[in-house]
Scaffold this motif. Structure first.
Motif, short mmCIF file in Angstrom:
data_model
loop_
_atom_site.label_atom_id
_atom_site.label_comp_id
_atom_site.label_asym_id
_atom_site.label_seq_id
_atom_site.Cartn_x
_atom_site.Cartn_y
_atom_site.Cartn_z
N THR A 1 0.81 -1.22 0.00
CA THR A 1 0.00 0.00 0.00
C THR A 1 0.85 1.28 0.00
O THR A 1 0.57 2.18 -0.79
N PRO A 2 1.88 1.39 0.85
CA PRO A 2 2.69 2.62 0.79
C PRO A 2 3.36 2.85 -0.56
O PRO A 2 3.64 3.99 -0.94
N LEU A 3 3.61 1.77 -1.29
CA LEU A 3 4.22 1.89 -2.61
C LEU A 3 3.19 2.14 -3.70
O LEU A 3 3.54 2.39 -4.85
N GLY A 4 1.91 2.02 -3.34
CA GLY A 4 0.86 2.20 -4.33
C GLY A 4 0.74 1.01 -5.27
O GLY A 4 0.26 1.16 -6.39
N LEU A 5 1.18 -0.16 -4.82
CA LEU A 5 1.18 -1.34 -5.65
C LEU A 5 0.15 -2.36 -5.15
O LEU A 5 -0.13 -2.42 -3.96
N PRO A 6 -0.38 -3.17 -6.07
CA PRO A 6 -1.29 -4.24 -5.63
C PRO A 6 -0.51 -5.33 -4.91
O PRO A 6 0.71 -5.45 -5.07
N GLY A 7 -1.22 -6.14 -4.14
CA GLY A 7 -0.57 -7.21 -3.39
C GLY A 7 0.19 -8.19 -4.26
O GLY A 7 1.22 -8.73 -3.86
N GLU A 8 -0.30 -8.42 -5.51
CA GLU A 8 0.37 -9.35 -6.42
C GLU A 8 1.79 -8.91 -6.75
O GLU A 8 2.64 -9.72 -7.09
N ALA A 9 2.04 -7.62 -6.67
CA ALA A 9 3.36 -7.09 -7.00
C ALA A 9 4.42 -7.56 -6.01
O ALA A 9 5.60 -7.57 -6.33
N ALA A 10 3.99 -7.96 -4.81
CA ALA A 10 4.95 -8.45 -3.82
C ALA A 10 5.70 -9.66 -4.35
O ALA A 10 6.91 -9.80 -4.11
N SER B 1 -1.76 -7.00 -13.95
CA SER B 1 -2.08 -5.72 -14.57
C SER B 1 -1.58 -4.58 -13.69
O SER B 1 -1.91 -4.52 -12.51
N LEU B 2 -0.81 -3.69 -14.28
CA LEU B 2 -0.29 -2.53 -13.57
C LEU B 2 -0.56 -1.27 -14.38
O LEU B 2 -0.55 -1.31 -15.62
N THR B 3 -0.76 -0.17 -13.68
CA THR B 3 -0.87 1.12 -14.35
C THR B 3 0.55 1.58 -14.70
O THR B 3 1.53 0.99 -14.23
N ALA B 4 0.65 2.63 -15.47
CA ALA B 4 1.97 3.17 -15.82
C ALA B 4 2.70 3.63 -14.56
O ALA B 4 3.91 3.41 -14.42
N LYS B 5 1.97 4.25 -13.64
CA LYS B 5 2.56 4.71 -12.38
C LYS B 5 3.10 3.51 -11.60
O LYS B 5 4.23 3.54 -11.11
N GLN B 6 2.32 2.45 -11.47
CA GLN B 6 2.75 1.28 -10.72
C GLN B 6 3.93 0.60 -11.39
O GLN B 6 4.87 0.17 -10.70
N ALA B 7 3.92 0.51 -12.70
CA ALA B 7 5.04 -0.10 -13.43
C ALA B 7 6.32 0.71 -13.22
O ALA B 7 7.41 0.13 -13.06
N THR B 8 6.20 2.02 -13.20
CA THR B 8 7.36 2.88 -12.97
C THR B 8 7.91 2.67 -11.57
O THR B 8 9.12 2.54 -11.38
N ILE B 9 7.02 2.63 -10.60
CA ILE B 9 7.45 2.45 -9.21
C ILE B 9 8.14 1.11 -9.03
O ILE B 9 9.23 1.03 -8.45
N ILE C 1 8.03 7.42 -1.81
CA ILE C 1 8.10 8.83 -2.24
C ILE C 1 7.54 8.96 -3.65
O ILE C 1 6.78 9.90 -3.95
N MET C 2 7.90 8.04 -4.52
CA MET C 2 7.37 8.08 -5.89
C MET C 2 5.86 7.96 -5.90
O MET C 2 5.16 8.63 -6.67
N ASN C 3 5.32 7.10 -5.05
CA ASN C 3 3.87 6.93 -4.97
C ASN C 3 3.20 8.23 -4.54
O ASN C 3 2.13 8.57 -5.04
N LEU C 4 3.84 8.97 -3.68
CA LEU C 4 3.27 10.25 -3.21
C LEU C 4 3.41 11.35 -4.25
O LEU C 4 2.54 12.22 -4.38
N VAL C 5 4.50 11.33 -5.00
CA VAL C 5 4.80 12.41 -5.94
C VAL C 5 4.13 12.21 -7.30
O VAL C 5 3.65 13.17 -7.91
#
Length: 139
Positions: free
Chosen positions: A53-62, A84-92, A134-138
């Motif tokens: 959650t703090p990274l803005g990523l879904p649980g599967e990303a773990a 499936s990831l958004t562009a933001k999630q893929a970047t993070i 930080i990336m998730n916040l910015v």
């Protein structure tokens, strides 16, 4: 000067790399797909939601982060293509993995040069999560 022979050698080396990456990525992709269809991936993912959650990523990303940190980035790509990831999630996740990847293999190298491998590995993990947060916040 580029000749036909140079082109052939480059094509062969490129194909060899493709085969090498396929040997890593395809089995991991298959395992993730099997976990997904069995329902286990969803169960496992729920356990990691508090960490993701703090990274803005879904649980599967773990699963991708764990595989990337322990094996290598290419193995993590095998996981990432199946979720499936958004562009933001893929970047993070790309940045987090670029900081904390292949920790097991690189720990051996770090130990051989005389640096405390536990400190460096811990620092890389903490830094990766801090930068990801930080990336998730910015973004």
């Amino acid at each position: 000067m580029i000749t036909i022979d140079t082109f052939k050698k480059g094509l062969k080396k490129g194909f060899d790399v493709l085969i090498l990456l396929a040997k890593i990525m395809l089995p991991i992709y298959l395992v993730v797909e099997l976990l997904k269809y069995s329902g286990l991936l969803e169960t496992i993912s729920k356990l990691f939601i508090p960490f993701m959650t703090p990274l803005g990523l879904p649980g599967e990303a773990a699963f991708a982060l764990i595989i990337g940190a322990s094996v290598n980035i290419y193995a993590a790509l095998g996981v990432l293509v199946s979720i499936s990831l958004t562009a933001k999630q893929a970047t993070i996740i790309a940045v987090v993995l670029s900081i904390a990847h292949n920790l097991i293999g690189e720990t051996v190298v770090i130990r051989r040069i005389g640096v405390n491998p536990y400190f460096i590995s811990g620092l890389r993990i903490v830094t990766a999560f801090a930068v990801g947060t930080i990336m998730n916040l910015v973004l």
